[in-house]
Every structure is written in C-alpha cells, then in structure tokens.
Design a protein around this motif. Structure first.
Motif, mmCIF file in Angstrom:
data_model
loop_
_atom_site.group_PDB
_atom_site.id
_atom_site.type_symbol
_atom_site.label_atom_id
_atom_site.label_comp_id
_atom_site.label_asym_id
_atom_site.label_seq_id
_atom_site.Cartn_x
_atom_site.Cartn_y
_atom_site.Cartn_z
ATOM 1 N N ARG A 1 0.816 -1.223 0.000
ATOM 2 C CA ARG A 1 0.000 0.000 0.000
ATOM 3 C C ARG A 1 0.845 1.267 0.000
ATOM 4 O O ARG A 1 0.346 2.343 -0.331
ATOM 5 N N GLN A 2 2.112 1.169 0.366
ATOM 6 C CA GLN A 2 2.966 2.358 0.396
ATOM 7 C C GLN A 2 3.359 2.748 -1.027
ATOM 8 O O GLN A 2 3.712 1.894 -1.836
ATOM 9 N N PRO A 3 3.287 4.038 -1.336
ATOM 10 C CA PRO A 3 3.632 4.481 -2.688
ATOM 11 C C PRO A 3 5.099 4.201 -3.022
ATOM 12 O O PRO A 3 5.972 4.317 -2.168
ATOM 13 N N GLY A 4 5.322 3.814 -4.276
ATOM 14 C CA GLY A 4 6.687 3.595 -4.749
ATOM 15 C C GLY A 4 7.210 2.187 -4.557
ATOM 16 O O GLY A 4 8.296 1.862 -5.031
ATOM 17 N N ASN A 5 6.473 1.342 -3.870
ATOM 18 C CA ASN A 5 6.924 -0.047 -3.672
ATOM 19 C C ASN A 5 6.403 -0.930 -4.797
ATOM 20 O O ASN A 5 5.230 -0.843 -5.168
ATOM 21 N N HIS A 6 7.296 -1.762 -5.329
ATOM 22 C CA HIS A 6 6.938 -2.648 -6.441
ATOM 23 C C HIS A 6 7.329 -4.074 -6.086
ATOM 24 O O HIS A 6 8.424 -4.305 -5.565
#
Length: 191
Positions: free
Chosen positions: A160-165
């Motif tokens: 859910r954290q932005p930028g994590n793939h």
C-alpha cells in the motif's frame, strides 16, 4: 573529565579515556543521567530514541549489529506491534555482546547477511537496519518465529505504500530460494 566529551552511546574504555572514572559512572547511573545498556556500554538518558538504544549499544560493541524482524517491521511502519524485546541480527560466526537485557539475538548466514542492510546512525554509533524488502523476506523466511499472519500483514502494508513494487521484493527474495516461491504465491493472491 566531562560527560559532554562522550557520544550519546559510549563504551567504558571511551569514558575512561575521557577522564570519567568507574566511580563517576556509578554516580551518574544512580542519579539517572546515564543507563547501562550492556556490559561496558552506556547511554546518556534522553539522548537516543529508546526504541533504538539497544541497537546503538550493540553496534558500539559489535559493528555488524543490525535491527531485524519485528523490530525492523515496527521501524518501517509495517506493523503496529511493539516488540517485547529488540530483534538484532549478527552473522552466524560473530558472538553477541554480553549483558544486553531485552534483546533477542538472531544469527543470519554470513553469505546473505549484508543483503538489504542499510546504515543507520544512532547516538554517534554506526548501526544498521534491514530494508523493508529484506525485513519482509526475513519475516516470511522465519514465519515459524514471527507468525504467518505477521508476514502477510507486513506485506499488505508494504504494497500500500507508494513507490513499492513487487519486483524489488522478489529481487531480494531471489537470494533466499526456500522463501521465494511462498512469497511469490502470496504476492499473486494480494496483487
């Protein structure tokens, strides 16, 4: 002969070299100005985040000390749980420092120890914490200690954290063949 000459976390030999005697250290402990973290390791009270003081103390004695598992999850905001003890990893061939209360020592294989290890300066000491990706892999890898539900919840929060793939997570997991398949399966369900 002043406590001001010492870093926030210091060893007994540093105190003696700065002119602070063991008698003075005892008095400073009695008045609550310093606390003993482990054998020969002290911290100035209020100078270091209490959640990181044991890590700083361990790293002052053993530079490879690294915050891991539940403690690293909490540090990265991937868990609401407050661990009862501080999880600190060392390479298998390194002996843990003595006298640390409320620290759970973990021994990780030297071949993969540095994967995802990130520098973290605490109280004038160079310590380290595992990255969120490495921490998630470790929690899956050691789910018999942490619990499968803790691992899945941490993964959900990380996603859910932005930028994590997922690819970044799988890159770290590739170094741990016994874990990658289970992690990949869980990612397929969640994504």
């Amino acid at each position: 002969m002043s406590l001001d000459a010492l870093p926030a976390v210091f060893r007994l030999d540093q105190a003696l070299a700065a002119g602070v005697s063991t008698r003075t250290l005892g008095r400073l402990r009695a008045t609550g100005e310093v606390d003993q973290l482990g054998r020969g390791i002290y911290v100035k009270l209020g100078a270091v985040d209490p959640a990181l003081a044991p890590l700083a103390g361990a790293a002052a004695r053993q530079p490879r000390a690294t915050l891991c598992l539940a403690s690293a999850l909490a540090r990265h905001g991937l868990s609401d749980d407050i661990p009862a003890s501080h999880d600190i990893a060392l390479p298998r061939n390194v002996r843990p420092p003595a006298g640390f209360a409320h620290v759970t020592w973990h021994r990780f294989t030297p071949e993969t120890f540095d994967i995802g290890r990130v520098a973290l300066a605490v109280g004038g000491v160079d310590a380290a914490v595992y990255s969120p990706e490495r921490t998630i892999v470790d929690v899956f890898r050691l789910s018999h200690l942490e619990g499968e539900d803790v691992a899945i919840e941490a993964l959900k929060r990380w996603l859910r954290q932005p930028g994590n793939h997922p690819s970044a997570l799988l890159t770290v997991a590739a170094h741990f063949p016994a874990t990658i398949h289970r992690l990949r399966r869980t990612l397929e369900i969640l994504v």
